[in-house]
Structure formats: C-alpha cells, structure tokens
Design a protein around this motif. Structure first.
Motif, short mmCIF file in Angstrom:
data_model
loop_
_atom_site.label_atom_id
_atom_site.label_comp_id
_atom_site.label_asym_id
_atom_site.label_seq_id
_atom_site.Cartn_x
_atom_site.Cartn_y
_atom_site.Cartn_z
N PRO A 29 7.06 -3.94 -2.15
CA PRO A 29 7.81 -2.77 -2.61
C PRO A 29 9.31 -3.08 -2.66
O PRO A 29 9.74 -4.18 -2.34
CB PRO A 29 7.50 -1.73 -1.52
CG PRO A 29 7.34 -2.56 -0.29
CD PRO A 29 6.64 -3.81 -0.75
N ASP A 32 14.22 -1.39 0.39
CA ASP A 32 14.45 -0.28 1.30
C ASP A 32 13.16 0.45 1.67
O ASP A 32 13.15 1.28 2.59
CB ASP A 32 15.46 0.71 0.71
CG ASP A 32 14.96 1.37 -0.56
OD1 ASP A 32 14.16 0.74 -1.29
OD2 ASP A 32 15.36 2.52 -0.83
N LYS A 33 12.08 0.14 0.97
CA LYS A 33 10.78 0.74 1.27
C LYS A 33 9.88 -0.22 2.05
O LYS A 33 8.74 0.11 2.35
CB LYS A 33 10.08 1.15 -0.02
CG LYS A 33 10.84 2.17 -0.86
CD LYS A 33 10.95 3.51 -0.16
CE LYS A 33 11.61 4.55 -1.04
NZ LYS A 33 11.76 5.86 -0.35
N PHE A 34 10.40 -1.38 2.36
CA PHE A 34 9.64 -2.41 3.08
C PHE A 34 10.26 -2.56 4.46
O PHE A 34 11.28 -3.23 4.63
CB PHE A 34 9.68 -3.72 2.30
CG PHE A 34 8.73 -4.77 2.77
CD1 PHE A 34 7.54 -4.45 3.42
CD2 PHE A 34 9.00 -6.12 2.56
CE1 PHE A 34 6.66 -5.42 3.85
CE2 PHE A 34 8.11 -7.10 2.97
CZ PHE A 34 6.95 -6.75 3.63
N HIS A 35 9.67 -1.90 5.45
CA HIS A 35 10.23 -1.87 6.80
C HIS A 35 9.64 -2.97 7.67
O HIS A 35 8.42 -3.06 7.83
CB HIS A 35 9.98 -0.50 7.43
CG HIS A 35 10.75 0.61 6.80
ND1 HIS A 35 10.76 1.90 7.28
CD2 HIS A 35 11.58 0.61 5.71
CE1 HIS A 35 11.55 2.64 6.53
NE2 HIS A 35 12.05 1.89 5.56
N ARG A 61 -0.73 -1.24 3.00
CA ARG A 61 0.62 -0.88 3.43
C ARG A 61 1.04 -1.55 4.73
O ARG A 61 2.10 -1.25 5.28
CB ARG A 61 0.73 0.65 3.57
CG ARG A 61 0.66 1.38 2.23
CD ARG A 61 0.74 2.87 2.43
NE ARG A 61 1.94 3.23 3.16
CZ ARG A 61 2.02 4.27 3.99
NH1 ARG A 61 0.95 5.02 4.21
NH2 ARG A 61 3.15 4.54 4.62
N ASN A 101 4.80 7.44 7.92
CA ASN A 101 5.89 7.30 6.94
C ASN A 101 5.34 7.04 5.54
O ASN A 101 5.34 5.90 5.06
CB ASN A 101 6.82 6.16 7.36
CG ASN A 101 7.54 6.43 8.66
OD1 ASN A 101 8.59 7.05 8.68
ND2 ASN A 101 6.97 5.96 9.77
N GLY A 103 4.91 6.38 1.72
CA GLY A 103 5.80 5.73 0.78
C GLY A 103 6.46 4.48 1.33
O GLY A 103 7.21 3.79 0.62
N ILE A 104 6.17 4.15 2.60
CA ILE A 104 6.76 2.97 3.24
C ILE A 104 5.68 1.92 3.49
O ILE A 104 4.56 2.24 3.89
CB ILE A 104 7.43 3.34 4.58
CG1 ILE A 104 8.60 4.30 4.34
CG2 ILE A 104 7.88 2.10 5.33
CD1 ILE A 104 9.72 3.72 3.51
N THR A 105 6.01 0.65 3.24
CA THR A 105 5.13 -0.46 3.57
C THR A 105 5.70 -1.16 4.79
O THR A 105 6.92 -1.35 4.91
CB THR A 105 5.03 -1.45 2.40
OG1 THR A 105 4.44 -0.78 1.28
CG2 THR A 105 4.16 -2.66 2.76
N GLY A 149 12.90 -7.38 2.76
CA GLY A 149 12.75 -6.06 3.37
C GLY A 149 13.91 -5.72 4.29
O GLY A 149 14.93 -6.41 4.32
N LYS A 152 13.69 -3.08 10.96
CA LYS A 152 13.72 -1.76 11.58
C LYS A 152 13.51 -1.81 13.09
O LYS A 152 13.80 -0.82 13.78
CB LYS A 152 12.65 -0.86 10.96
CG LYS A 152 12.96 -0.45 9.52
CD LYS A 152 14.15 0.49 9.47
CE LYS A 152 14.45 0.95 8.07
NZ LYS A 152 15.57 1.93 8.03
#
Length: 264
Positions: A29, A32-35, A61, A101, A103-105, A149, A152
């Motif tokens: 992804p 910012d969507k890949f934590h 995910r 979460n 929408g987050i991968t 990514g 986090k």
C-alpha cells in the motif's frame, strides 16, 4: 537447428517464469498506510511454538519482511534466527492491530535472535551462536523496511539470558540505553513495548528474574512512550523456558492491547 530451438524454448520459459514471479509479488500500500513494527529480543520473541494450521493461514493485511528483505504474507515461522523458529507473537499482534485499523496494512520486521543477552544488542557486537550481529542486522533491516512504510512501534522480549548474578544488576541501565539508541538510530520516538519474561507456575523465579522483571516494569518511568506487557497465566511448551503456541498468540494480543492503549 536444435540449439536455436532449445534456446528459444528456454527464453520463452524464462519469460513465463518472470511473469509468474512478478504476479506473485506482494503489492504494498501507500507508505502512510503501511504501518511497520520491529520485533526484537531473543527466542521468545522469535517464537518457538509448534506451528499449527491456523498459523499457516495468510492475511493480506499482515506482511513480514523475510530473510531476503522481501515483503511476504506473515506465515509462521516469520523468524529465521535458528532452525527451531516456530510460532511467535508477531502474527497475532499484527492481526489484532490490522483489525482495529481498517485501511491499514501491517508490516512485521522480524529481527529477534535466540539466546542473545542484551549486551549483544550493541553496534558491532557479534553473536557467535547464530553467526549474526543482532543490533546491526536489526537496524539494517529496519531502515530497508521504512523505505516502503512508516515505523509505528518496537516490540521487545528479552531478559532470560540476563537473569543471573553477573548480568541482572546492570540490566536496568542497559535497557534504557537500548531504547534511546533504537530511537536515535531510527529517528523516531515510537512506542516501545517490553514483554514480561515467562512466569510459569512450575518454574519459580529467583532474585535475578525479579530484578530483570523490575527493570521491564520500571522502563516507562525513565523513557517516554513505553509500556510493559504482562505474561501472567501464560504457559511454557514443556521446556520451562519457551511459551507454547496458544500462549504466544495470546501474548501478541496483549502487546496489541498495550500498543492501542498507549497510542490513545
């Protein structure tokens, strides 16, 4: 003629193989969507649980950075420090965070090294039992991962190798230093989660286990954005050292709960 046909056929097969490989690659992804979460410590972070069917099921995910530096579905064992690597706490942690979460991968960066004392987690230190450099290897893999990514959090489980008369008295200061070095090297004060070492009913703690555990519990008093994750009630797999598979899955969920609480 046969030679030309052979090379033509070989070339065609190579094209097909390349196409299949490309289609099999994991699509990532947006950054910012890949934590990303760094998994560090010793064998109970790497995981020594028996791999069962549920541990083999991938989730689109929850990904893991494999030994070759490629993003693949997180299927246990995700660690590769030793041949004994099995179920760990990383995957269940990732599943829990992903579920909370939309929408987050989630990207797991496995870097734990079985048996490693905290002194081996320093720049340039070579850990002979695994022919590796725990600190240097983890930093290298983390920096590779953040190209794709956003880091986090850092998950740490370690201390069994330091629960002795020689090492336990200095563990507190070394742990605080470790956290500061990770954050300085990776340029972020991300949450640092430290898990309690196994407190099994049939394996009484001595004063050195208690000393290491106290250092874990005290960490949040000395560094910001840190949390302690209890291992109360979890069981070993029969060797009196390593958590069993069910306990590791539960432990991963506890890490996820601690992370969520800390970040709220």
């Amino acid at each position: 003629m046969l030679t030309r046909r052979f090379f033509a056929a070989f070339a065609a097969l190579a094209v097909i193989a390349a196409a299949n490989f490309a289609s099999a690659e994991t699509k990532l992804p947006a950054k910012d969507k890949f934590h990303l979460f760094l998994l560090v410590g010793q064998s109970n972070m790497a995981g020594r649980g028996k791999v069962e069917d549920e541990d083999k099921r991938p989730d689109p995910r929850v990904l893991a950075l494999n030994k070759a530096g490629e993003w693949v579905p997180a299927v246990d064992p995700i660690h590769f420090d030793k041949g004994a690597a099995g179920v760990g706490l990383g995957k269940s942690f990732g599943l829990q965070i992903a579920e909370a979460n939309p929408g987050i991968t989630i990207g797991l960066i496995p870097c734990a090294v079985g048996g490693s004392p905290i002194d081996s987690w320093k720049p340039g230190e070579f850990y002979k039992p695994t022919n590796s450099h725990p600190w240097d290897d983890a930093i290298k893999r983390a920096k590779l991962a953040v190209e794709k990514g956003t880091l986090k959090g850092i998950l740490w489980h370690q201390g069994e190798s330091d629960s002795n008369a020689k090492l336990a008295p200095t563990y507190d200061a070394k742990l605080q230093d470790l956290v500061k070095r990770f954050r300085a090297e990776l340029g972020s004060d991300v949450p640092f989660l430290v898990g309690q070492i196994g407190q099994f009913e049939d394996v009484p703690w001595d004063e050195y286990n208690r000393q290491v555990d106290q250092a874990h519990q005290n960490l949040s008093k000395h560094v910001v954005n840190a949390a302690y994750v209890s291992a109360a009630g979890l069981k070993h797999k029969g060797d009196k050292v390593h958590f069993d598979s069910a306990s590791l899955r539960e432990f991963g969920k506890r890490y996820a709960e601690a992370f969520t609480k800390l970040t709220k």
